[in-house]
Write an enzyme that holds these catalytic residues in place. Structure first.
Site, PDB file in Angstrom:
ATOM      1  N   LYS A 149       0.861  -1.180   0.000  1.00  0.00           N
ATOM      2  CA  LYS A 149       0.000   0.000   0.000  1.00  0.00           C
ATOM      3  C   LYS A 149       0.898   1.231   0.000  1.00  0.00           C
ATOM      4  O   LYS A 149       1.737   1.411   0.894  1.00  0.00           O
ATOM      5  CB  LYS A 149      -0.888  -0.023   1.251  1.00  0.00           C
ATOM      6  CG  LYS A 149      -2.289   0.474   1.013  1.00  0.00           C
ATOM      7  CD  LYS A 149      -3.129   0.234   2.260  1.00  0.00           C
ATOM      8  CE  LYS A 149      -4.521   0.782   2.059  1.00  0.00           C
ATOM      9  NZ  LYS A 149      -5.264   0.750   3.325  1.00  0.00           N
TER      10      LYS A 149
HETATM   11  O1  G3P Z   1      -9.378   1.354   4.023  1.00  0.00           O
HETATM   12  C1  G3P Z   1      -9.157   2.653   4.482  1.00  0.00           C
HETATM   13  C2  G3P Z   1      -9.551   2.793   5.891  1.00  0.00           C
HETATM   14  O2  G3P Z   1      -8.722   2.041   6.738  1.00  0.00           O
HETATM   15  C3  G3P Z   1      -9.711   4.191   6.359  1.00  0.00           C
HETATM   16  O3  G3P Z   1     -10.903   4.191   7.019  1.00  0.00           O
HETATM   17  O4  G3P Z   1     -12.612   4.946   8.567  1.00  0.00           O
HETATM   18  O5  G3P Z   1     -10.189   5.566   8.961  1.00  0.00           O
HETATM   19  O6  G3P Z   1     -11.484   6.605   7.096  1.00  0.00           O
HETATM   20  P1  G3P Z   1     -11.311   5.402   7.967  1.00  0.00           P
END
Ligand code: G3P
Length: 219
Positions: free
Chosen positions: A87
């Protein structure tokens, strides 16, 4: 549509894998740091175990920001398992590193993508996956799912092979919308995946059937 779980929690991954619907896993430094703190395990051990459970793409994020560092870290992570996907943050250095990692046959997932142009560049650099962060766009008052529609349209115009991972998913409607648009993959936290398996009418229906059966058959 492929379904990935967005977590580094091995128990959650094992549970969802046992449902027979899991195609991959995405992690990020926040998610992995949480598990290191919770379990005291080494990140490499956690990632290796995840790869063995899911036997599909497992995104592990680099923390270097310069392209040489990203490539170095990416190659080290890729040694852990054939399923590791590197990533890489969406920056110019990230694009350079993606091109190099891909030329060496290493899968990549370009992350923190917030615009169609970023997604266009990510595909041109040859990334295997691209991750538009839907929930974080919603958070700042932009309709996140519109970005997914735009990316899908652009990728179709030029037949890019990059697969779109709808990321930063927060609730079941994000998954419905991603599936209606025809996104390749959705990655969601355990809680959201659990929610989409349930409906109150299913529970009521089961209870009613069993009560009617018991009334006649006893037990
Ligand atoms: O896959 C991306 C994720 O881990 C981010 O999610 O909820 O932190 O915006 P969030």
């Amino acid at each position: 549509m492929k379904i990935f779980i967005d977590t580094a929690n091995v128990e959650e991954i094992k549970e969802v894998a046992s449902w027979g619907i899991l195609d991959g896993v995405t992690t990020n430094p926040t998610l992995l740091a949480r598990e290191i703190k919770r379990t005291g395990r080494k990140p490499e051990d956690i990632l290796k175990e995840i790869c063995e459970i899911v036997r599909g793409p497992v995104s592990a994020e680099v923390t270097a920001l310069d392209w040489e560092g990203i490539v170095r870290e990416g190659k080290e992570l890729a040694k852990l398992s054939e399923y590791i996907t590197i990533k890489v943050p969406m920056t110019i250095d990230g694009l350079k590193a993606t091109k190099i990692l891909r030329s060496e046959g290493i899968m990549t997932n370009m992350t923190l993508v917030f615009s169609p142009n970023q997604a266009l560049l990510a595909a041109k650099a040859g990334t295997t996956f691209v991750s538009p962060f839907i929930g974080r766009l919603d958070d700042v008052g932009h309709e996140g799912m519109l970005l997914v529609e735009e990316i899908m349209e652009i990728y179709e115009n030029y037949a890019f092979e990059t697969e779109v991972i709808v990321a930063s998913v927060r609730h079941p409607m994000h998954i419905v919308e991603a599936a209606r648009i025809g996104a390749d993959i959705v990655t969601a936290p355990y809680k959201v995946l659990e929610k989409i398996s349930k409906h109150p009418l299913t529970d009521i229906g089961i209870e009613r059937f069993l009560n009617d059966w018991k009334e006649v058959m006893g037990g």
